[in-house]
Design a protein around this motif. Structure first.
Motif, PDB file in Angstrom:
ATOM      1  N   ARG B  49       0.795  -1.230   0.000  1.00 50.70           N
ATOM      2  CA  ARG B  49       0.000   0.000   0.000  1.00 50.70           C
ATOM      3  C   ARG B  49       0.835   1.292   0.000  1.00 50.70           C
ATOM      4  NH1 ARG B  49       1.880  -0.744   4.639  1.00 50.70           N
ATOM      5  NH2 ARG B  49       0.948  -0.486   6.709  1.00 50.70           N
ATOM      6  N   LEU B  50       2.086   1.221  -0.522  1.00 51.44           N
ATOM      7  CA  LEU B  50       2.864   2.452  -0.660  1.00 51.44           C
ATOM      8  C   LEU B  50       2.299   3.304  -1.784  1.00 51.44           C
ATOM      9  CD1 LEU B  50       6.622   1.502  -0.239  1.00 51.44           C
ATOM     10  CD2 LEU B  50       5.036   2.432   1.428  1.00 51.44           C
ATOM     11  N   ASP B  70      -4.908   0.978   9.261  1.00 52.09           N
ATOM     12  CA  ASP B  70      -3.509   1.234   8.891  1.00 52.09           C
ATOM     13  C   ASP B  70      -2.531   0.636   9.897  1.00 52.09           C
ATOM     14  OD1 ASP B  70      -3.553   2.838   6.469  1.00 52.09           O
ATOM     15  OD2 ASP B  70      -4.677   4.272   7.680  1.00 52.09           O
ATOM     16  N   ASN B  71      -2.855   0.815  11.156  1.00 46.01           N
ATOM     17  CA  ASN B  71      -1.941   0.388  12.192  1.00 46.01           C
ATOM     18  C   ASN B  71      -1.888  -1.139  12.285  1.00 46.01           C
ATOM     19  OD1 ASN B  71      -0.180   1.452  14.178  1.00 46.01           O
ATOM     20  ND2 ASN B  71      -1.557   0.557  15.703  1.00 46.01           N
ATOM     21  N   ALA B  74       0.195  -2.513   9.597  1.00 43.93           N
ATOM     22  CA  ALA B  74       1.626  -2.347   9.832  1.00 43.93           C
ATOM     23  C   ALA B  74       2.164  -3.414  10.781  1.00 43.93           C
ATOM     24  CB  ALA B  74       1.907  -0.959  10.404  1.00 43.93           C
ATOM     25  N   SER B  78       5.317  -5.632   6.280  1.00 48.68           N
ATOM     26  CA  SER B  78       6.291  -4.540   6.293  1.00 48.68           C
ATOM     27  C   SER B  78       7.022  -4.506   4.963  1.00 48.68           C
ATOM     28  CB  SER B  78       7.287  -4.722   7.428  1.00 48.68           C
ATOM     29  OG  SER B  78       7.929  -5.967   7.305  1.00 48.68           O
ATOM     30  N   ILE B  79       7.486  -3.331   4.611  1.00 47.08           N
ATOM     31  CA  ILE B  79       8.154  -3.175   3.318  1.00 47.08           C
ATOM     32  C   ILE B  79       9.444  -2.394   3.483  1.00 47.08           C
ATOM     33  CG2 ILE B  79       6.611  -1.212   2.903  1.00 47.08           C
ATOM     34  CD1 ILE B  79       7.887  -2.868  -0.107  1.00 47.08           C
ATOM     35  N   GLY B  99      10.701   0.512  14.508  1.00 44.60           N
ATOM     36  CA  GLY B  99       9.928  -0.645  14.082  1.00 44.60           C
ATOM     37  C   GLY B  99       8.805  -0.984  15.046  1.00 44.60           C
ATOM     38  N   PHE B 101       6.825   1.156  16.378  1.00 40.41           N
ATOM     39  CA  PHE B 101       5.810   2.212  16.388  1.00 40.41           C
ATOM     40  C   PHE B 101       4.373   1.698  16.296  1.00 40.41           C
ATOM     41  CE2 PHE B 101       3.145   5.495  14.614  1.00 40.41           C
ATOM     42  CZ  PHE B 101       3.406   6.544  15.472  1.00 40.41           C
ATOM     43  N   PRO B 102       4.108   0.723  15.425  1.00 43.84           N
ATOM     44  CA  PRO B 102       2.718   0.261  15.329  1.00 43.84           C
ATOM     45  C   PRO B 102       2.186  -0.296  16.647  1.00 43.84           C
ATOM     46  CG  PRO B 102       3.998  -0.567  13.493  1.00 43.84           C
ATOM     47  CD  PRO B 102       4.967   0.089  14.430  1.00 43.84           C
ATOM     48  N   GLY B 106       5.192   5.072  19.667  1.00 43.22           N
ATOM     49  CA  GLY B 106       6.302   5.944  20.040  1.00 43.22           C
ATOM     50  C   GLY B 106       6.675   5.897  21.509  1.00 43.22           C
ATOM     51  N   GLN B 152       9.536  -4.848  13.816  1.00 41.27           N
ATOM     52  CA  GLN B 152       8.135  -4.593  13.482  1.00 41.27           C
ATOM     53  C   GLN B 152       7.308  -5.880  13.611  1.00 41.27           C
ATOM     54  OE1 GLN B 152       7.941  -2.305   9.835  1.00 41.27           O
ATOM     55  NE2 GLN B 152       5.698  -2.372   9.795  1.00 41.27           N
TER      56      GLN B 152
ATOM     57  N   GLU C 198       4.847  12.190  18.346  1.00 38.91           N
ATOM     58  CA  GLU C 198       5.450  10.891  18.014  1.00 38.91           C
ATOM     59  C   GLU C 198       5.260  10.564  16.534  1.00 38.91           C
ATOM     60  OE1 GLU C 198       4.012  10.923  21.192  1.00 38.91           O
ATOM     61  OE2 GLU C 198       5.936  10.611  22.228  1.00 38.91           O
ATOM     62  N   VAL C 202       8.013   9.869  13.280  1.00 37.15           N
ATOM     63  CA  VAL C 202       7.994   8.853  12.227  1.00 37.15           C
ATOM     64  C   VAL C 202       7.996   9.518  10.845  1.00 37.15           C
ATOM     65  CG1 VAL C 202       6.747   6.907  11.239  1.00 37.15           C
ATOM     66  CG2 VAL C 202       6.805   7.221  13.697  1.00 37.15           C
ATOM     67  N   ILE C 211       4.387   5.137   5.932  1.00 38.78           N
ATOM     68  CA  ILE C 211       3.286   4.253   5.545  1.00 38.78           C
ATOM     69  C   ILE C 211       3.548   2.849   6.055  1.00 38.78           C
ATOM     70  CG2 ILE C 211       2.011   3.264   3.618  1.00 38.78           C
ATOM     71  CD1 ILE C 211       2.566   5.764   2.048  1.00 38.78           C
ATOM     72  N   ASN C 212       4.789   2.417   5.905  1.00 43.89           N
ATOM     73  CA  ASN C 212       5.157   1.085   6.368  1.00 43.89           C
ATOM     74  C   ASN C 212       4.860   0.913   7.853  1.00 43.89           C
ATOM     75  OD1 ASN C 212       6.501  -1.459   6.649  1.00 43.89           O
ATOM     76  ND2 ASN C 212       8.279  -0.358   7.416  1.00 43.89           N
ATOM     77  N   LEU C 213       5.065   2.004   8.629  1.00 50.04           N
ATOM     78  CA  LEU C 213       4.844   1.894  10.070  1.00 50.04           C
ATOM     79  C   LEU C 213       3.389   2.176  10.447  1.00 50.04           C
ATOM     80  CD1 LEU C 213       8.191   3.389  11.339  1.00 50.04           C
ATOM     81  CD2 LEU C 213       7.465   1.017  11.392  1.00 50.04           C
ATOM     82  N   GLY C 214       2.516   2.192   9.449  1.00 45.64           N
ATOM     83  CA  GLY C 214       1.091   2.224   9.768  1.00 45.64           C
ATOM     84  C   GLY C 214       0.495   3.602   9.916  1.00 45.64           C
TER      85      GLY C 214
END
Lengths: 316, 251, 316
Positions: B49-50, B70-71, B74, B78-79, B99, B101-102, B106, B152, C198, C202, C211-214
């Protein structure tokens, strides 16, 4: 788009420009050698026409050269700090030599313009992210920053309005005896024609040029000098004409590709036609008053530039 | 499982990925191969989904990609792209911590630290975990990015030309790591790769693409075949068996 | 010093400056007059400082670039255009010019309306190319500039002084009512932005990693752009444009703190911004005797610092 058409349009517009004005002049006036009318034509209308044509050609070619040597189609004297540096130069000359002649002003502003443009080229080398749109943004930012220095100094010396009106591009002030400096651009335009091929090669990059036995730095410096000199001269005699250097070469490129030898002739012609058209428009819209050329070119140019940008966005 | 159905990506008038469907098996390495402009990277970017797809559907674990949170996505996929230019100064450990973060948004907790440590350990980065990324060599940096993706902790790991700019030794090292991710940690790895012999030696499945379409999607030893390869690349191949793997020479 | 110590350090410095600013030269006779003048000034400085610092920090993060400032969205030029236009058409004595409340609301909402319009148009056409948006903003900005400087040339010199006042930010005439509205707005926006620190961390990894990290990248970027325009609109409508303050303080904050964490970066850049404005205002009042507006000084320093930064940095 054929060259002969452009020449024809240029001739028609030129005639219109000579005979149209607050003081109506007809062909018969000239033929009968009516002294007053002939005088207006010689003292005011012809200088105006010549300066527009020269400035239009000069600024468009400057843009074309900048785009070749920076390898970016949205770079021009207005987006590469050249014009703003020249402006700083004028201010400095106004302060240092209060009664300086136009020629002195030109020399100083030329030196500043060269320095500013070279600074931009230097910064360009450091930009890692060579995005077509990012480069002109950097250039405009740099221009704004130089401008803020100009403002600081101008404010200290109470020259803000002075500088602002100085740079308002305006051909109505062009009369005999005040525009001849512009002639300096003519040999520069010729040199640009002679070196067109070399600029094209330099546009393909430093390594590529070296491979073909071309002294890259020398060509780039020559380009910067031509551009800076033309910009300085135009600013001093006419004022700031925004975007001309971007839109004209880009329109020509749409039809004729990237070989500068091919495009330079069209660029020169179209630049003159476009500027002349804007000038006549500015004289008609609020007749008998005039809208300055900066404004007409600024408004029309902004929209054309935006259009080119959106187009680029769509085509990837 | 990842399932792609009739997916299209259009740039201007051109279909870079043209009505393409396939399935990708769990717990395997799948390689996308094909000549330049075949649409491999575009396909990979759409699956992760990039970039948005023009039409078609992508199901990840049975759920269409647009319906995923989205979260949550993730945490599943992963990409890693080939150009990883980062504008800020980061240490290896800081990068790897991103990695998480999801999971932590943070605010790193003890659980996250465990994952970060494990990823650093697995990628043998412990000795350089406090170094800045720009001080590392290309191979080390690539390992740091893979460590981030490991932290991740996703089922699917997608990599776009992970061997780009690496020498032979580092390329082998990375491929062995990817193999290990599948064999030891049970991940699913999908890569875009140019080197046909690496693809042959290390992957379980190969998807061969050309002009935005699939030429063939099969087990590796079905694809590494003189006829199939000629069809993909318009080149002549000779194939030999070495230690029960197929190796190609092309000219 | 660790980051928290550094923050405390800047808190102390700005508190000292605030105290100096408010209490120096105070005696029982002039107490009420000075306090009623100085306290609103300090509040205005804090609001402006924080909103410029925050907006610039957020802007640099979403554009992934250290050399850009939100003023290139064209809002500064729009503000000057609005003010020049009002004075040009209605004269400097008109209620919209003299009544601060009215002027604040009018110019503030026009700026917000303009950015909403531009975003709406551009996000539709060119979904997510921020650079495209920036260059378009720059072009529109220069269009406004052309229009303003044309009017400035026509305005008579007495009226021009009013325009010149507006062209440069100043804390000398702060209206208390306006101050309340803008304090409230900036307070809300600050809290809102702080919720995203935060996520901003990112975002500084770039679009693909985010995007990769959601992170819902397009959505967040749009939100942040709106926050940036709101902050800039409020601070510009309150005191006028200070183009390069943000550039200066954000980069200084990055140099002082070696971290990527926005929680610290934003706090420190806000504090530096307050220190810079207070210091600048003290300079204006005590050294330059109100002869040079603060924005001219700050833009000058910011500009020089920026050129230094460009030359020093290896990659941009």
């Amino acid at each position: 788009m054929k060259k002969s058409y452009l020449v024809l349009i240029l001739v028609i517009l030129s005639l219109a420009s000579i005979f149209f004005g607050v003081k109506e002049i007809s062909l018969s006036d000239i033929l009968q050698l009516n002294e007053k009318e002939v005088q207006i034509v010689v003292l005011s209308r012809i200088p105006r026409l010549v300066s527009i044509i020269v400035a239009g050609m000069g600024m468009s070619i400057s843009g074309l050269i900048m785009q070749q040597i920076s390898q970016n189609k949205f770079v021009s004297p207005t987006t590469a700090a050249t014009v703003d540096s020249a402006k700083l130069g004028i201010l400095v000359s106004l302060i240092l030599f209060t009664s300086s002649s136009s020629f002195q002003k030109m020399i100083i502003s030329f030196i500043f313009a060269v320095a500013g443009t070279l600074l931009f080229m230097q910064i360009l080398k450091k930009v890692k992210f060579k995005n077509t749109i990012f480069i002109p943004i950097v250039g405009i930012m740099l221009g704004n920053i130089i401008d803020s220095i100009t403002t600081f100094i101008a404010y200290r010396f109470d020259l803000v309005q002075n500088i602002s009106s100085w740079l308002q591009g305006d051909f109505s002030m062009v009369i005999k005896g005040r525009y001849e400096l512009l002639y300096i651009s003519i040999p520069l335009v010729f040199i640009s024609f002679l070196y067109a091929n070399k600029f094209t090669v330099a546009g393909m990059g430093e390594d590529f040029s070296a491979n073909l036995g071309l002294n890259y730095d020398r060509i780039v410096n020559l380009g910067v000098i031509i551009v800076a000199l033309i910009s300085a001269v135009v600013i001093i005699t006419v004022g700031r004409i925004p975007f001309l250097g971007i839109i004209i070469p880009n329109i020509v490129k749409l039809f004729h590709g990237d070989n500068m030898k091919e495009t330079i002739g069209y660029t020169a012609l179209l630049g003159a036609v476009f500027l002349l058209f804007c000038d006549i428009l500015g004289r008609i819209i609020i007749y008998p008053y005039e809208i300055s050329i900066s404004l007409t070119v600024g408004v029309i140019g902004s929209f054309i530039f935006l259009h080119l940008l959106v187009r680029r966005g769509i085509n990837g | 499982m990842i399932e792609v159905k009739e997916i299209v990506k259009q740039y201007g008038d051109k279909n870079v990925v043209d009505n393409l469907s396939m399935k990708i098996m769990k717990g395997k390495i799948t390689s996308f191969i094909g000549p330049n402009g075949a649409g491999k990277s575009t396909l990979l970017s759409m699956i992760s989904r990039l970039i948005p797809k023009t039409s078609g559907e992508i199901f990840i674990e049975g759920k269409e990609i647009g319906e995923w949170d989205d979260n949550e996505l993730a945490k599943t996929i992963s990409i890693l792209k080939q150009s990883n230019y980062i504008n800020i100064r980061l240490t290896v450990r800081e990068l790897v911590s991103f990695g998480r973060f999801p999971y932590s948004q943070g605010k790193i907790n003890r659980e996250d630290i465990k994952y970060v440590d494990k990823a650093i350990e697995y990628m043998q980065l412990r000795s350089m975990q406090h170094k800045y990324l720009e001080e590392l060599s290309g191979g080390q940096r690539q390992r740091a990015y893979i460590a981030m993706v490991l932290a991740q902790d996703t089922e699917y790991i997608l990599l776009d030309e992970p061997l780009n700019n690496l020498d032979m030794k580092h390329s082998v090292e990375i491929m062995k790591i990817l193999r290990g991710l599948v064999d030891k940690l049970g991940k699913t790895v999908i890569i875009v790769i140019h080197d046909i012999n690496f693809a042959s030696w290390y992957s379980d499945y190969i998807v061969a693409l050309k002009n935005g379409k699939i030429v063939k999607n099969d087990k590796t030893n079905q694809i590494i075949d003189e006829k199939v390869l000629k069809q993909i690349y318009d080149l002549d191949f000779r194939i030999q068996d070495i230690e029960s793997n197929k190796i190609c020479a092309y000219f | 010093m660790d980051n928290k110590r550094k923050i405390s350090f800047f808190i102390i410095i700005s508190t000292i400056l605030i105290l100096i600013f408010i209490f120096s030269g105070l005696n029982s006779n002039n107490k009420y007059y000075f306090l009623s003048k100085r306290i609103p000034k300090v509040i205005a400085i804090i609001i402006t400082g924080v909103s410029i610092a925050f907006s610039s920090m957020v802007f640099q993060t979403i554009t992934n670039n250290r050399i850009l400032t939100p003023s290139i969205l064209g809002l500064d030029s729009l503000y000057i255009f609005i003010q020049t236009f009002i004075i040009f058409v209605l004269g400097s004595g008109h209620i919209i010019v003299t009544n601060n409340n009215l002027n604040f609301i009018l110019s503030g909402s026009l700026m917000i309306f303009f950015s909403a319009l531009v975003y709406k148009f551009l996000f539709k056409k060119n979904q997510n190319d921020i650079l495209f948006l920036l260059l378009a903003g720059l072009i529109l900005g220069s269009l406004f500039q052309s229009l303003s400087s044309f009017m400035q040339m026509l305005i008579d010199p007495n009226e021009f002084l009013h325009v010149q006042d507006i062209m440069f930010a100043s804390f000398n005439n702060i209206n208390v009512k306006v101050l309340w509205i803008s304090s409230l707005l900036v307070f809300i926006l600050t809290i809102y932005t702080y919720k995203y620190t935060e996520i901003l961390d990112v975002l500084s990894l770039g679009k693909e990693q985010s995007i990769n990290l959601g992170i819902n990248y397009d959505d967040i970027v749009k939100r942040m752009l709106i926050v940036v325009s709101l902050l800039i609109s409020v601070s510009t409508a309150l005191v006028g444009p200070i183009t390069f303050l943000g550039l200066l303080v954000v980069n200084l904050a990055r140099e002082f703190l070696s971290t990527f964490k926005h929680r610290y970066l934003m706090a420190v850049s806000g504090l530096i911004s307050i220190v810079a404005l207070l210091g600048g205002q003290l300079l204006v009042e005590r050294v330059f005797n109100f002869s040079t507006p603060i924005s001219v000084i700050i833009n000058f320093i910011g500009g020089l610092y920026f050129i230094y930064l460009l030359i020093k940095e290896n990659k941009i």
